[in-house]
Design a protein around this motif. Sequence first.
Motif, PDB file in Angstrom:
ATOM      1  N   LEU A 254       0.826  -1.204   0.000  1.00 43.70           N
ATOM      2  CA  LEU A 254       0.000   0.000   0.000  1.00 43.70           C
ATOM      3  C   LEU A 254       0.863   1.259   0.000  1.00 43.70           C
ATOM      4  O   LEU A 254       0.542   2.246  -0.690  1.00 43.70           O
ATOM      5  CB  LEU A 254      -0.925  -0.002   1.218  1.00 43.70           C
ATOM      6  CG  LEU A 254      -2.069  -1.028   1.191  1.00 43.70           C
ATOM      7  CD1 LEU A 254      -2.854  -0.979   2.501  1.00 43.70           C
ATOM      8  CD2 LEU A 254      -3.002  -0.770   0.017  1.00 43.70           C
ATOM      9  N   ILE A 255       1.959   1.257   0.752  1.00 42.14           N
ATOM     10  CA  ILE A 255       2.861   2.406   0.747  1.00 42.14           C
ATOM     11  C   ILE A 255       3.464   2.585  -0.643  1.00 42.14           C
ATOM     12  O   ILE A 255       3.496   3.700  -1.196  1.00 42.14           O
ATOM     13  CB  ILE A 255       3.969   2.225   1.803  1.00 42.14           C
ATOM     14  CG1 ILE A 255       3.375   2.252   3.214  1.00 42.14           C
ATOM     15  CG2 ILE A 255       5.036   3.308   1.667  1.00 42.14           C
ATOM     16  CD1 ILE A 255       4.369   1.936   4.304  1.00 42.14           C
ATOM     17  N   PHE A 256       3.947   1.496  -1.215  1.00 45.38           N
ATOM     18  CA  PHE A 256       4.539   1.521  -2.549  1.00 45.38           C
ATOM     19  C   PHE A 256       3.523   2.007  -3.582  1.00 45.38           C
ATOM     20  O   PHE A 256       3.834   2.850  -4.440  1.00 45.38           O
ATOM     21  CB  PHE A 256       5.036   0.115  -2.883  1.00 45.38           C
ATOM     22  CG  PHE A 256       5.919   0.030  -4.096  1.00 45.38           C
ATOM     23  CD1 PHE A 256       6.435   1.164  -4.698  1.00 45.38           C
ATOM     24  CD2 PHE A 256       6.241  -1.199  -4.641  1.00 45.38           C
ATOM     25  CE1 PHE A 256       7.250   1.080  -5.823  1.00 45.38           C
ATOM     26  CE2 PHE A 256       7.046  -1.301  -5.751  1.00 45.38           C
ATOM     27  CZ  PHE A 256       7.549  -0.153  -6.347  1.00 45.38           C
ATOM     28  N   ALA A 257       2.295   1.499  -3.498  1.00 45.01           N
ATOM     29  CA  ALA A 257       1.260   1.882  -4.461  1.00 45.01           C
ATOM     30  C   ALA A 257       0.864   3.341  -4.303  1.00 45.01           C
ATOM     31  O   ALA A 257       0.598   4.034  -5.298  1.00 45.01           O
ATOM     32  CB  ALA A 257       0.037   0.978  -4.289  1.00 45.01           C
ATOM     33  N   THR A 258       0.815   3.826  -3.067  1.00 44.37           N
ATOM     34  CA  THR A 258       0.471   5.233  -2.845  1.00 44.37           C
ATOM     35  C   THR A 258       1.514   6.149  -3.460  1.00 44.37           C
ATOM     36  O   THR A 258       1.188   7.150  -4.112  1.00 44.37           O
ATOM     37  CB  THR A 258       0.353   5.508  -1.336  1.00 44.37           C
ATOM     38  OG1 THR A 258      -0.649   4.655  -0.783  1.00 44.37           O
ATOM     39  CG2 THR A 258      -0.029   6.948  -1.080  1.00 44.37           C
ATOM     40  N   VAL A 259       2.789   5.811  -3.266  1.00 47.39           N
ATOM     41  CA  VAL A 259       3.858   6.623  -3.858  1.00 47.39           C
ATOM     42  C   VAL A 259       3.814   6.521  -5.384  1.00 47.39           C
ATOM     43  O   VAL A 259       4.048   7.520  -6.093  1.00 47.39           O
ATOM     44  CB  VAL A 259       5.226   6.180  -3.311  1.00 47.39           C
ATOM     45  CG1 VAL A 259       6.334   7.055  -3.874  1.00 47.39           C
ATOM     46  CG2 VAL A 259       5.241   6.248  -1.792  1.00 47.39           C
ATOM     47  N   ALA A 260       3.515   5.331  -5.907  1.00 43.76           N
ATOM     48  CA  ALA A 260       3.416   5.169  -7.356  1.00 43.76           C
ATOM     49  C   ALA A 260       2.289   6.018  -7.934  1.00 43.76           C
ATOM     50  O   ALA A 260       2.414   6.575  -9.033  1.00 43.76           O
ATOM     51  CB  ALA A 260       3.196   3.700  -7.702  1.00 43.76           C
ATOM     52  N   LEU A 261       1.175   6.150  -7.208  1.00 44.96           N
ATOM     53  CA  LEU A 261       0.096   7.024  -7.675  1.00 44.96           C
ATOM     54  C   LEU A 261       0.543   8.475  -7.705  1.00 44.96           C
ATOM     55  O   LEU A 261       0.182   9.229  -8.610  1.00 44.96           O
ATOM     56  CB  LEU A 261      -1.128   6.874  -6.758  1.00 44.96           C
ATOM     57  CG  LEU A 261      -2.083   5.719  -7.072  1.00 44.96           C
ATOM     58  CD1 LEU A 261      -3.166   5.635  -6.014  1.00 44.96           C
ATOM     59  CD2 LEU A 261      -2.712   5.915  -8.448  1.00 44.96           C
ATOM     60  N   VAL A 405      -5.113   6.360   3.886  1.00 50.64           N
ATOM     61  CA  VAL A 405      -4.205   7.216   3.107  1.00 50.64           C
ATOM     62  C   VAL A 405      -4.369   6.937   1.620  1.00 50.64           C
ATOM     63  O   VAL A 405      -4.420   7.862   0.797  1.00 50.64           O
ATOM     64  CB  VAL A 405      -2.750   6.986   3.558  1.00 50.64           C
ATOM     65  CG1 VAL A 405      -1.779   7.758   2.675  1.00 50.64           C
ATOM     66  CG2 VAL A 405      -2.573   7.401   5.018  1.00 50.64           C
ATOM     67  N   MET A 406      -4.459   5.650   1.267  1.00 51.90           N
ATOM     68  CA  MET A 406      -4.647   5.280  -0.131  1.00 51.90           C
ATOM     69  C   MET A 406      -5.954   5.854  -0.685  1.00 51.90           C
ATOM     70  O   MET A 406      -5.991   6.375  -1.812  1.00 51.90           O
ATOM     71  CB  MET A 406      -4.643   3.757  -0.271  1.00 51.90           C
ATOM     72  CG  MET A 406      -5.086   3.228  -1.628  1.00 51.90           C
ATOM     73  SD  MET A 406      -3.890   3.513  -2.922  1.00 51.90           S
ATOM     74  CE  MET A 406      -2.700   2.241  -2.530  1.00 51.90           C
ATOM     75  N   ALA A 407      -7.025   5.759   0.095  1.00 48.76           N
ATOM     76  CA  ALA A 407      -8.310   6.307  -0.349  1.00 48.76           C
ATOM     77  C   ALA A 407      -8.202   7.808  -0.581  1.00 48.76           C
ATOM     78  O   ALA A 407      -8.752   8.339  -1.563  1.00 48.76           O
ATOM     79  CB  ALA A 407      -9.397   6.004   0.683  1.00 48.76           C
ATOM     80  N   LEU A 408      -7.492   8.508   0.297  1.00 45.96           N
ATOM     81  CA  LEU A 408      -7.312   9.950   0.140  1.00 45.96           C
ATOM     82  C   LEU A 408      -6.523  10.260  -1.121  1.00 45.96           C
ATOM     83  O   LEU A 408      -6.892  11.164  -1.899  1.00 45.96           O
ATOM     84  CB  LEU A 408      -6.595  10.514   1.366  1.00 45.96           C
ATOM     85  CG  LEU A 408      -6.223  12.002   1.307  1.00 45.96           C
ATOM     86  CD1 LEU A 408      -7.481  12.859   1.190  1.00 45.96           C
ATOM     87  CD2 LEU A 408      -5.408  12.401   2.535  1.00 45.96           C
ATOM     88  N   VAL A 409      -5.452   9.516  -1.366  1.00 44.98           N
ATOM     89  CA  VAL A 409      -4.624   9.755  -2.545  1.00 44.98           C
ATOM     90  C   VAL A 409      -5.401   9.448  -3.825  1.00 44.98           C
ATOM     91  O   VAL A 409      -5.314  10.185  -4.807  1.00 44.98           O
ATOM     92  CB  VAL A 409      -3.338   8.911  -2.465  1.00 44.98           C
ATOM     93  CG1 VAL A 409      -2.551   8.991  -3.767  1.00 44.98           C
ATOM     94  CG2 VAL A 409      -2.467   9.373  -1.303  1.00 44.98           C
ATOM     95  N   THR A 500      -3.673   6.039 -15.175  1.00 46.43           N
ATOM     96  CA  THR A 500      -4.814   5.348 -14.585  1.00 46.43           C
ATOM     97  C   THR A 500      -4.635   5.252 -13.068  1.00 46.43           C
ATOM     98  O   THR A 500      -3.560   5.526 -12.538  1.00 46.43           O
ATOM     99  CB  THR A 500      -4.963   3.936 -15.165  1.00 46.43           C
ATOM    100  OG1 THR A 500      -3.824   3.150 -14.787  1.00 46.43           O
ATOM    101  CG2 THR A 500      -5.052   3.979 -16.682  1.00 46.43           C
ATOM    102  N   ILE A 501      -5.693   4.857 -12.396  1.00 46.54           N
ATOM    103  CA  ILE A 501      -5.624   4.675 -10.948  1.00 46.54           C
ATOM    104  C   ILE A 501      -5.283   3.231 -10.600  1.00 46.54           C
ATOM    105  O   ILE A 501      -4.403   2.956  -9.791  1.00 46.54           O
ATOM    106  CB  ILE A 501      -6.954   5.084 -10.293  1.00 46.54           C
ATOM    107  CG1 ILE A 501      -7.185   6.593 -10.448  1.00 46.54           C
ATOM    108  CG2 ILE A 501      -6.967   4.706  -8.816  1.00 46.54           C
ATOM    109  CD1 ILE A 501      -8.508   7.073  -9.905  1.00 46.54           C
ATOM    110  N   ARG A 502      -5.972   2.297 -11.227  1.00 48.86           N
ATOM    111  CA  ARG A 502      -5.750   0.887 -10.903  1.00 48.86           C
ATOM    112  C   ARG A 502      -4.402   0.386 -11.398  1.00 48.86           C
ATOM    113  O   ARG A 502      -3.820  -0.522 -10.810  1.00 48.86           O
ATOM    114  CB  ARG A 502      -6.869   0.039 -11.504  1.00 48.86           C
ATOM    115  CG  ARG A 502      -8.249   0.290 -10.903  1.00 48.86           C
ATOM    116  CD  ARG A 502      -9.309  -0.471 -11.673  1.00 48.86           C
ATOM    117  NE  ARG A 502      -9.397  -0.019 -13.062  1.00 48.86           N
ATOM    118  CZ  ARG A 502     -10.044  -0.663 -14.031  1.00 48.86           C
ATOM    119  NH1 ARG A 502     -10.639  -1.808 -13.760  1.00 48.86           N
ATOM    120  NH2 ARG A 502     -10.080  -0.178 -15.250  1.00 48.86           N
TER     121      ARG A 502
END
Length: 573
Positions: A254-261, A405-409, A500-502
């Motif tokens: 989730l941390i990695f994905a949030t930064v990737a977004l 945090v992910m939902a917010l991002v 994209t988001i996904r």
Amino acid sequence: MTTNTTPQTAPAKQGPAPAALLYAVIGGSLLTVVSAFLAWTWTADFPGDLTYYGSPAPIQFLSLVAGLLTAAFALSALGTKGLRWLTPTGARKPVWILALGTLAGTWFTVLAIAVVLGGFAHLEPGAYVALAGSLIPALAAYKLPDDSHKAAPAKQLPSWAEILLITGVFALGLYVITFGIDTDDKEPQLFVTYLIIVGFAAFALLKAGLFDRLGTLTAKHRQVTLLGTAAAAIAFPFIQQSGDTYTLIAVNILIFATVALGLNVVVGLAGLLDLGYVAFLGVGAYAAALVSGSTASAFGVHLPFWAAVLVGALASLIFGVVIGAPTLRLRGDYLAIVTLGFGEIFRIAMGNLDGTSGPDITNGPNGIPNIPHLDLFGWNFGESHNVFGITLGAYANYYFLMLLVMALVVLVFARAGNSRIGRAWVAIREDETAAEAMGINGFKVKLIAFALGATLAGLAGTVQAHVNTTVVPENYVFAGPVPPNSAFLLAAVILGGMGTIRGPILGAALLFLIPAKLAFLQDYQLLAFGIALILLMRFRPEGLIANKRAQLEYHDDTADQAPTDLATAKAGA
């Protein structure tokens, strides 16, 4: 004057797939299913213990599922009532892909047994049945004629049935993801087989047109889809059988994905190649560590978590503006080189602020250890808690925090991408000169993207500092064996699908989970990912999950169809 023209004969339509080949596919697939209930080796020395009859081991269970899927799609091609919906765009491609997946996964397992145990003499008859059973469908499916066609409109179902279908798909997806994450690290062969089977199955469902139909349903029931996604994500820690072992992997994903977004804002929307983006993650982590009560902090302050989050995000925002303001007038490779330099400067600077080479702020290479766990509203994140009779470990607390945090991002990314500034980013990405000629302030727009991306990375960094309880410069390099780093972040965006988001979420999950589960390949990870990216650029340059614009750009067949259409028109004149 009369010109004799010979009318062109229209290509004959291909008939249905030969029944004999499909029966061969079904027979071989069922043989593979039967082999899963037989012993594949006589000794328990191979991880997973494949010596039992009538009780498939997890690695045999994967071949069993692959065989059942192949047989089901072959039955759909035969027009079996109740299964026709499986192949809305044709049966040949999905059947062949599934048969190849079954062949690859089964043969890999059998060969792994021979290699680990030291020869084919250690194989039991069940292994040979599996080899033959998986080979027959692959050969038969290869001979099937191509029956690809445009999918007919899906049959309308009652709303309750569509919602039930979406719920079932989410439940199945949660089970598949949990199965992969929960695989024992002592059984790398199981995880490799899992990747093979799931990868081929996902590709087959894509070619069958089922993902498109699911996308139509989720778009129609958007609120149900969001609730289902949230429910599946929340349920993950509750169904873990290994305690906190793999929940920590989920937190890091989730941390990695949030930064990737956040990087996707810069690269995917604005088209700015940033090779030092991981430094913004480090800025947020260091800023939060310095104000969160660590015994090694040079400031000696302990702010509440919400204040530490603001400090980390604000620090990253400031660095984003300071770095972006003088450099964003550059383009292309020049901008990439400057951002790469910033990432290296940050890492070296954090290592030198040790009181010897510079001021004593970050404790140099030793980093900032002993960052205390969060304590929100009396809920200590460093302790296990009992919820609904289920004991959740400490990392489950951070997992739920990262979901927020992910939902917010995701919300910020979606709103920004669909806004006027988001459309300006896309215009800059497509053609900066034309965008500026239309009145868009290119420098201002790019600076906003750079600052927003940096802020999102800093936000994730504040949580990462508390999860790891320590921050060291070696965590923020350009490339390394352990993500997140700048190279892996960029690869996650490209692999998943830019803009994209996904896409970045999927790319980040794959790029973090695979190294975590296949640690024995650590020395070859960069080579493997390099090969994977080359293959991706060749066969699916738009990424695993692409937006419509990229898909049309990379797969525009208009030019190929135009001469044929023109010739047909002349022939009919």
